[in-house]
Design an enzyme around this catalytic site. Structure first.
Site, PDB file in Angstrom:
ATOM      1  N   LEU A  57      -2.611  27.054 -10.772  1.00  0.00           N
ATOM      2  CA  LEU A  57      -1.677  28.172 -10.284  1.00  0.00           C
ATOM      3  C   LEU A  57      -2.655  29.181 -10.119  1.00  0.00           C
ATOM      4  O   LEU A  57      -3.747  29.515 -10.618  1.00  0.00           O
ATOM      5  CB  LEU A  57      -1.184  28.558 -11.763  1.00  0.00           C
ATOM      6  CG  LEU A  57       0.240  27.824 -12.100  1.00  0.00           C
ATOM      7  CD1 LEU A  57       0.658  28.104 -13.289  1.00  0.00           C
ATOM      8  CD2 LEU A  57       1.245  27.521 -10.916  1.00  0.00           C
ATOM      9  N   ASP A  58      -2.445  30.128  -8.933  1.00  0.00           N
ATOM     10  CA  ASP A  58      -3.394  31.258  -8.650  1.00  0.00           C
ATOM     11  C   ASP A  58      -3.543  31.887  -9.940  1.00  0.00           C
ATOM     12  O   ASP A  58      -2.877  32.298 -10.832  1.00  0.00           O
ATOM     13  CB  ASP A  58      -2.479  32.098  -7.619  1.00  0.00           C
ATOM     14  CG  ASP A  58      -2.496  31.601  -6.370  1.00  0.00           C
ATOM     15  OD1 ASP A  58      -3.253  30.174  -5.915  1.00  0.00           O
ATOM     16  OD2 ASP A  58      -1.663  31.913  -5.332  1.00  0.00           O
ATOM     17  N   LYS A  59      -4.620  32.754  -9.692  1.00  0.00           N
ATOM     18  CA  LYS A  59      -5.186  33.659 -10.885  1.00  0.00           C
ATOM     19  C   LYS A  59      -3.873  34.563 -11.355  1.00  0.00           C
ATOM     20  O   LYS A  59      -3.629  34.931 -12.484  1.00  0.00           O
ATOM     21  CB  LYS A  59      -6.143  34.417 -10.599  1.00  0.00           C
ATOM     22  CG  LYS A  59      -6.594  35.480 -11.555  1.00  0.00           C
ATOM     23  CD  LYS A  59      -8.034  36.143 -11.281  1.00  0.00           C
ATOM     24  CE  LYS A  59      -8.230  37.294 -12.265  1.00  0.00           C
ATOM     25  NZ  LYS A  59      -9.577  38.063 -11.522  1.00  0.00           N
TER      26      LYS A  59
END
Length: 133
Positions: A57-59
């Site tokens: 998952l993106d930051k």
């Protein structure tokens, strides 16, 4: 299960072959360097077990992230993500008034890895589809 006393206030569900974590926004999946550990390193250390990354998952994205506890489970989960057996739903927040709030639309694009980052490549044939409702 929520671990008490954790500076990260981490919530997770422990299964025999994998762990599902509720990732908060701001955490990276992998470490950037020795001073900036990623979620997988922090959690592996906390539960004292190596965890294998199956997806990311993106930051800035919060939500559920699954880590495998062994290579067989990692391969099986990776196949499920790749074959789109796992359905992902994303929500976004905005302070804008949306026109036609009941409508849906789809954005297609070509996403490729460029210099270790994913980027939209307009000149290539579409390989990605995002549906907004």
């Amino acid at each position: 299960m929520q671990q008490s006393g954790s500076p990260y206030n981490l919530r997770y569900t422990d299964q025999p072959d994998y762990i599902v974590f509720n990732k908060r926004s701001g955490f990276r999946t992998h470490k950037v360097n020795e001073n900036q550990l990623g979620l997988v390193e922090v959690l592996s250390s906390k539960i004292k077990q190596e965890l294998l990354v199956v997806h990311r998952l993106d930051k800035e994205t919060s939500g559920l992230i699954v880590f495998a506890k062994n290579k067989e489970a990692a391969a099986q989960l990776a196949r499920q993500f790749e074959s789109r057996e796992v359905k992902k739903t994303y929500f976004f927040l905005t302070d804008q008034n949306l026109k036609n709030s009941g409508e849906s639309f789809t954005v297609t694009s070509h996403i490729d890895k460029v210099d270790k980052k994913f980027a939209n490549i307009p000149a290539k044939e579409d390989n990605s589809e995002t549906k907004f409702t």
